[in-house]
Design a protein around this motif. Sequence first.
Motif, short mmCIF file in Angstrom:
data_model
loop_
_atom_site.label_atom_id
_atom_site.label_comp_id
_atom_site.label_asym_id
_atom_site.label_seq_id
_atom_site.Cartn_x
_atom_site.Cartn_y
_atom_site.Cartn_z
N ASN A 23 0.83 -1.20 0.00
CA ASN A 23 0.00 0.00 0.00
C ASN A 23 0.86 1.26 0.00
OD1 ASN A 23 -1.81 2.13 0.75
ND2 ASN A 23 -3.22 0.57 1.51
N ASP A 24 0.70 2.11 -1.04
CA ASP A 24 1.49 3.34 -1.16
C ASP A 24 1.23 4.31 -0.01
OD1 ASP A 24 2.78 2.61 -3.50
OD2 ASP A 24 1.16 3.36 -4.76
N GLU A 25 -0.02 4.38 0.44
CA GLU A 25 -0.35 5.32 1.51
C GLU A 25 0.35 4.96 2.81
OE1 GLU A 25 -4.55 5.51 1.95
OE2 GLU A 25 -4.91 6.27 -0.09
N VAL A 26 0.45 3.66 3.07
CA VAL A 26 1.12 3.22 4.30
C VAL A 26 2.61 3.49 4.21
CG1 VAL A 26 1.62 1.23 5.76
CG2 VAL A 26 -0.64 1.49 4.74
N VAL A 27 3.20 3.29 3.02
CA VAL A 27 4.62 3.57 2.84
C VAL A 27 4.91 5.05 3.05
CG1 VAL A 27 6.53 3.55 1.19
CG2 VAL A 27 4.97 1.62 1.30
N ASP A 28 4.02 5.91 2.54
CA ASP A 28 4.17 7.35 2.74
C ASP A 28 4.05 7.71 4.23
OD1 ASP A 28 4.45 7.66 0.03
OD2 ASP A 28 2.34 8.17 -0.31
N LYS A 29 3.12 7.06 4.92
CA LYS A 29 2.96 7.31 6.35
C LYS A 29 4.19 6.84 7.12
CE LYS A 29 -1.14 6.82 7.98
NZ LYS A 29 -2.41 6.25 8.49
N LEU A 30 4.74 5.70 6.69
CA LEU A 30 5.96 5.20 7.33
C LEU A 30 7.11 6.18 7.15
CD1 LEU A 30 7.65 2.98 8.70
CD2 LEU A 30 7.95 1.96 6.44
N GLU A 31 7.20 6.76 5.95
CA GLU A 31 8.26 7.74 5.69
C GLU A 31 8.11 8.95 6.61
OE1 GLU A 31 10.04 10.53 2.07
OE2 GLU A 31 8.51 9.01 1.65
N GLY B 128 21.98 9.90 -1.95
CA GLY B 128 23.05 9.24 -1.22
C GLY B 128 22.90 9.22 0.29
N PHE B 129 21.73 9.63 0.80
CA PHE B 129 21.52 9.67 2.24
C PHE B 129 20.77 8.43 2.72
CE2 PHE B 129 22.22 14.15 1.38
CZ PHE B 129 22.98 14.56 2.47
N ALA B 130 21.07 8.01 3.94
CA ALA B 130 20.33 6.93 4.59
C ALA B 130 19.25 7.58 5.44
CB ALA B 130 21.26 6.08 5.44
N GLY B 131 18.21 8.04 4.77
CA GLY B 131 17.14 8.75 5.45
C GLY B 131 15.82 8.02 5.41
N SER B 132 14.75 8.73 5.72
CA SER B 132 13.42 8.12 5.81
C SER B 132 12.96 7.56 4.46
CB SER B 132 12.42 9.15 6.32
OG SER B 132 12.42 10.30 5.47
N LYS B 133 13.22 8.28 3.38
CA LYS B 133 12.80 7.81 2.06
C LYS B 133 13.55 6.55 1.66
CE LYS B 133 12.17 9.27 -2.73
NZ LYS B 133 12.34 10.37 -3.72
N TYR B 134 14.82 6.49 2.00
CA TYR B 134 15.65 5.33 1.65
C TYR B 134 15.09 4.06 2.28
CZ TYR B 134 19.71 2.23 1.47
OH TYR B 134 20.53 1.15 1.26
N TYR B 135 14.74 4.12 3.57
CA TYR B 135 14.26 2.93 4.27
C TYR B 135 12.81 2.59 3.92
CZ TYR B 135 18.50 3.18 7.07
OH TYR B 135 19.81 3.20 7.47
N SER B 136 11.96 3.58 3.78
CA SER B 136 10.54 3.30 3.50
C SER B 136 10.35 2.76 2.09
CB SER B 136 9.71 4.57 3.69
OG SER B 136 10.14 5.61 2.80
N SER B 137 11.13 3.25 1.13
CA SER B 137 10.98 2.76 -0.25
C SER B 137 11.43 1.31 -0.40
CB SER B 137 11.78 3.65 -1.21
OG SER B 137 13.17 3.59 -0.91
N GLY B 138 12.22 0.83 0.57
CA GLY B 138 12.67 -0.56 0.52
C GLY B 138 11.54 -1.55 0.62
#
Length: 244
Positions: free
Chosen positions: A87-95, A125-135
């Motif tokens: 679910n894209d919405e949940v991934v966005d909320k996780l971010e 190149g950052f290990a940020g919220s987008k990096y982990y949530s998009s995984g």
Amino acid sequence: AATSLASSHRGAMMVIRGLERETIEAALLKDCFSLDVACHNGETSITLAGSETELNRFENVISSTNDSVYISPVHTYGVAFHSRLVNDEVVDKLEQKLREVIVCPKMRNSKWVSTCYDMGDNDGGFAGSKYYSSGFKKCVEFERACRSIPENAIVIECGPCALFRSIFANSHKYISLLERGKNSLECFASSYGRLFILGVPMPGVTKRISPRLAFPNPNQRALREAFIGWDHKLNYTRPHLCLI
């Protein structure tokens, strides 16, 4: 949380060993399966994700045409991770939630080999919220990332179930700190002992676990005295000279 990650379709995942990625992707296109390659574990090890119905149908097709293929389910509580069903919405909320935790993202250095981003991806190149949530949605490219590991390297897996044992069994010296279904402390102690025998320098760990040196050994390695001791909980019958 697991059920909210998935869409309305019940998802599932399964590992297929014995076929290359190109062969599986060709089979998916040929019969129009709505499945995704979730993880590329090795040359002949692939994890598929999608709806439970589609996976069962694909398993029947592959099993009927290939006798040497090994298929096993992955228990994910009905969530098809790394697929279109997340679910894209949940991934966005996780971010958004991760932004509250990872306030200052750190730059990934050259030793950080990503399994979700290609080298040319413009992710900053950052290990940020987008990096982990998009995984959660991206395919995990284990096989590509493992090509960066030198042949003489010692691979240490910091995970709960020794996932990479079969992948590195014939190519590298492999050590898992934990194993599913086994005592965690015993697994760690065994792994520490294997690293000790291989001569891996661990000054920080050794100082905490085995701070004392009883004598200088040939390789100047610290002894593992902390793992050896007497158990005085049990009493045993001792023989007396008068009974002999």
